[in-house]
Design a protein around this motif. Structure first.
Motif, PDB file in Angstrom:
ATOM      1  N   VAL A  26       0.836  -1.203   0.000  1.00  0.00           N
ATOM      2  CA  VAL A  26       0.000   0.000   0.000  1.00  0.00           C
ATOM      3  C   VAL A  26       0.876   1.260   0.000  1.00  0.00           C
ATOM      4  CG1 VAL A  26      -1.682   1.333   1.360  1.00  0.00           C
ATOM      5  CG2 VAL A  26      -1.973  -1.140   1.083  1.00  0.00           C
ATOM      6  N   PHE A  27       2.028   1.187   0.636  1.00  0.00           N
ATOM      7  CA  PHE A  27       2.928   2.333   0.740  1.00  0.00           C
ATOM      8  C   PHE A  27       3.912   2.409  -0.437  1.00  0.00           C
ATOM      9  CE2 PHE A  27       1.254   1.800   4.908  1.00  0.00           C
ATOM     10  CZ  PHE A  27       1.147   3.087   5.408  1.00  0.00           C
ATOM     11  N   PHE A  28       3.893   1.381  -1.288  1.00  0.00           N
ATOM     12  CA  PHE A  28       4.816   1.346  -2.422  1.00  0.00           C
ATOM     13  C   PHE A  28       4.039   0.984  -3.686  1.00  0.00           C
ATOM     14  CE2 PHE A  28       7.242   0.508   1.374  1.00  0.00           C
ATOM     15  CZ  PHE A  28       8.285   1.423   1.249  1.00  0.00           C
ATOM     16  N   SER A  29       3.120   1.835  -4.044  1.00  0.00           N
ATOM     17  CA  SER A  29       2.212   1.539  -5.144  1.00  0.00           C
ATOM     18  C   SER A  29       2.069   2.763  -6.037  1.00  0.00           C
ATOM     19  CB  SER A  29       0.848   1.151  -4.556  1.00  0.00           C
ATOM     20  OG  SER A  29      -0.127   1.028  -5.570  1.00  0.00           O
ATOM     21  N   ASP A  30       1.779   2.524  -7.303  1.00  0.00           N
ATOM     22  CA  ASP A  30       1.436   3.615  -8.216  1.00  0.00           C
ATOM     23  C   ASP A  30      -0.060   3.875  -8.238  1.00  0.00           C
ATOM     24  OD1 ASP A  30       3.852   4.517  -9.234  1.00  0.00           O
ATOM     25  OD2 ASP A  30       3.951   2.902 -10.713  1.00  0.00           O
ATOM     26  N   ASP A  31      -0.820   3.002  -7.637  1.00  0.00           N
ATOM     27  CA  ASP A  31      -2.273   3.135  -7.642  1.00  0.00           C
ATOM     28  C   ASP A  31      -2.690   4.292  -6.729  1.00  0.00           C
ATOM     29  OD1 ASP A  31      -5.011   1.682  -8.187  1.00  0.00           O
ATOM     30  OD2 ASP A  31      -4.956   2.197  -6.050  1.00  0.00           O
ATOM     31  N   LEU A  32      -3.468   5.215  -7.278  1.00  0.00           N
ATOM     32  CA  LEU A  32      -3.833   6.405  -6.491  1.00  0.00           C
ATOM     33  C   LEU A  32      -4.682   6.058  -5.276  1.00  0.00           C
ATOM     34  CD1 LEU A  32      -4.457   8.953  -9.358  1.00  0.00           C
ATOM     35  CD2 LEU A  32      -2.593   8.958  -7.701  1.00  0.00           C
ATOM     36  N   GLY A  33      -5.471   4.992  -5.392  1.00  0.00           N
ATOM     37  CA  GLY A  33      -6.255   4.554  -4.237  1.00  0.00           C
ATOM     38  C   GLY A  33      -5.352   4.090  -3.103  1.00  0.00           C
ATOM     39  N   ASP A  34      -4.305   3.341  -3.451  1.00  0.00           N
ATOM     40  CA  ASP A  34      -3.342   2.896  -2.434  1.00  0.00           C
ATOM     41  C   ASP A  34      -2.599   4.095  -1.836  1.00  0.00           C
ATOM     42  OD1 ASP A  34      -3.938   0.213  -2.816  1.00  0.00           O
ATOM     43  OD2 ASP A  34      -2.249  -0.140  -4.177  1.00  0.00           O
ATOM     44  N   ILE A  35      -2.191   5.014  -2.686  1.00  0.00           N
ATOM     45  CA  ILE A  35      -1.458   6.196  -2.196  1.00  0.00           C
ATOM     46  C   ILE A  35      -2.338   7.001  -1.244  1.00  0.00           C
ATOM     47  CG2 ILE A  35      -0.398   8.385  -2.882  1.00  0.00           C
ATOM     48  CD1 ILE A  35       0.453   6.977  -5.494  1.00  0.00           C
ATOM     49  N   ALA A  36      -3.604   7.167  -1.618  1.00  0.00           N
ATOM     50  CA  ALA A  36      -4.528   7.907  -0.747  1.00  0.00           C
ATOM     51  C   ALA A  36      -4.693   7.193   0.587  1.00  0.00           C
ATOM     52  CB  ALA A  36      -5.876   8.075  -1.442  1.00  0.00           C
ATOM     53  N   GLN A  37      -4.820   5.867   0.546  1.00  0.00           N
ATOM     54  CA  GLN A  37      -4.964   5.104   1.787  1.00  0.00           C
ATOM     55  C   GLN A  37      -3.720   5.267   2.657  1.00  0.00           C
ATOM     56  OE1 GLN A  37      -5.472   0.858   1.290  1.00  0.00           O
ATOM     57  NE2 GLN A  37      -5.706   0.511   3.494  1.00  0.00           N
ATOM     58  N   ALA A  38      -2.551   5.169   2.030  1.00  0.00           N
ATOM     59  CA  ALA A  38      -1.304   5.301   2.788  1.00  0.00           C
ATOM     60  C   ALA A  38      -1.222   6.686   3.438  1.00  0.00           C
ATOM     61  CB  ALA A  38      -0.109   5.071   1.863  1.00  0.00           C
ATOM     62  N   LYS A  39      -1.553   7.722   2.684  1.00  0.00           N
ATOM     63  CA  LYS A  39      -1.466   9.073   3.237  1.00  0.00           C
ATOM     64  C   LYS A  39      -2.452   9.260   4.400  1.00  0.00           C
ATOM     65  CE  LYS A  39      -0.939  12.531   0.239  1.00  0.00           C
ATOM     66  NZ  LYS A  39       0.327  13.240   0.322  1.00  0.00           N
ATOM     67  N   ARG A  40      -3.645   8.682   4.257  1.00  0.00           N
ATOM     68  CA  ARG A  40      -4.622   8.792   5.353  1.00  0.00           C
ATOM     69  C   ARG A  40      -4.113   8.090   6.613  1.00  0.00           C
ATOM     70  NH1 ARG A  40      -8.523   8.582   1.155  1.00  0.00           N
ATOM     71  NH2 ARG A  40      -8.522   6.317   1.201  1.00  0.00           N
ATOM     72  N   ILE A  41      -3.481   6.947   6.442  1.00  0.00           N
ATOM     73  CA  ILE A  41      -2.933   6.223   7.597  1.00  0.00           C
ATOM     74  C   ILE A  41      -1.851   7.068   8.261  1.00  0.00           C
ATOM     75  CG2 ILE A  41      -1.578   4.192   8.257  1.00  0.00           C
ATOM     76  CD1 ILE A  41      -3.129   2.720   5.949  1.00  0.00           C
ATOM     77  N   CYS A  42      -1.004   7.675   7.457  1.00  0.00           N
ATOM     78  CA  CYS A  42       0.081   8.496   8.008  1.00  0.00           C
ATOM     79  C   CYS A  42      -0.448   9.676   8.826  1.00  0.00           C
ATOM     80  CB  CYS A  42       0.984   9.014   6.898  1.00  0.00           C
ATOM     81  SG  CYS A  42       1.955   7.735   6.054  1.00  0.00           S
TER      82      CYS A  42
END
Ligand code: SF4
Length: 111
Positions: A26-42
């Protein structure tokens, strides 16, 4: 680059990504959904500042660290475009905005 302040890595025990058991991809993805999820977790992570300081210090080549996107060892800006917002927002405009600590803002690079 200004001198970064490293703290003892005791914060890792409370890291939100560890606590939630989030898959690493999730933290190492090009998928914008994964990037958004990672940023929300952070945004909920008590270790955001030392995580981001560490990623900058190591010049992490890739991923989401401390709520910011890294590419080629640099923290990238996710800027909104100038002018009137599009009727259909671009997916990258919908990524959560995670404030950068003031002492690290000089490290920001444009994409
Ligand atoms: S700031 Fe994000 S990547 Fe860093 S430890 Fe916390 S949750 Fe994990």
């Amino acid at each position: 680059m200004q001198a970064l302040q490293y703290e003892p890595e005791t914060w890792r025990a409370d890291a939100e990504c560890e606590r939630l058991g989030v898959p690493t991809h999730v933290f190492f993805s090009d998928d914008l959904g994964d990037i958004a999820q990672a940023k929300r977790i952070c945004t909920e992570c008590p270790g955001l500042v030392p995580c981001l300081e560490g990623a900058l210090g190591r010049r992490e080549p890739w991923g989401v660290w401390g709520g910011q996107i890294f590419r080629n060892g640099r923290m990238l800006a996710t800027k909104r475009r100038r002018g009137r917002p599009s009727k259909v927002p671009r997916p990258e405009d919908q990524l959560p905005v995670v404030p950068i600590p003031v002492h690290l803002q000089s490290e920001l690079r444009s994409a």
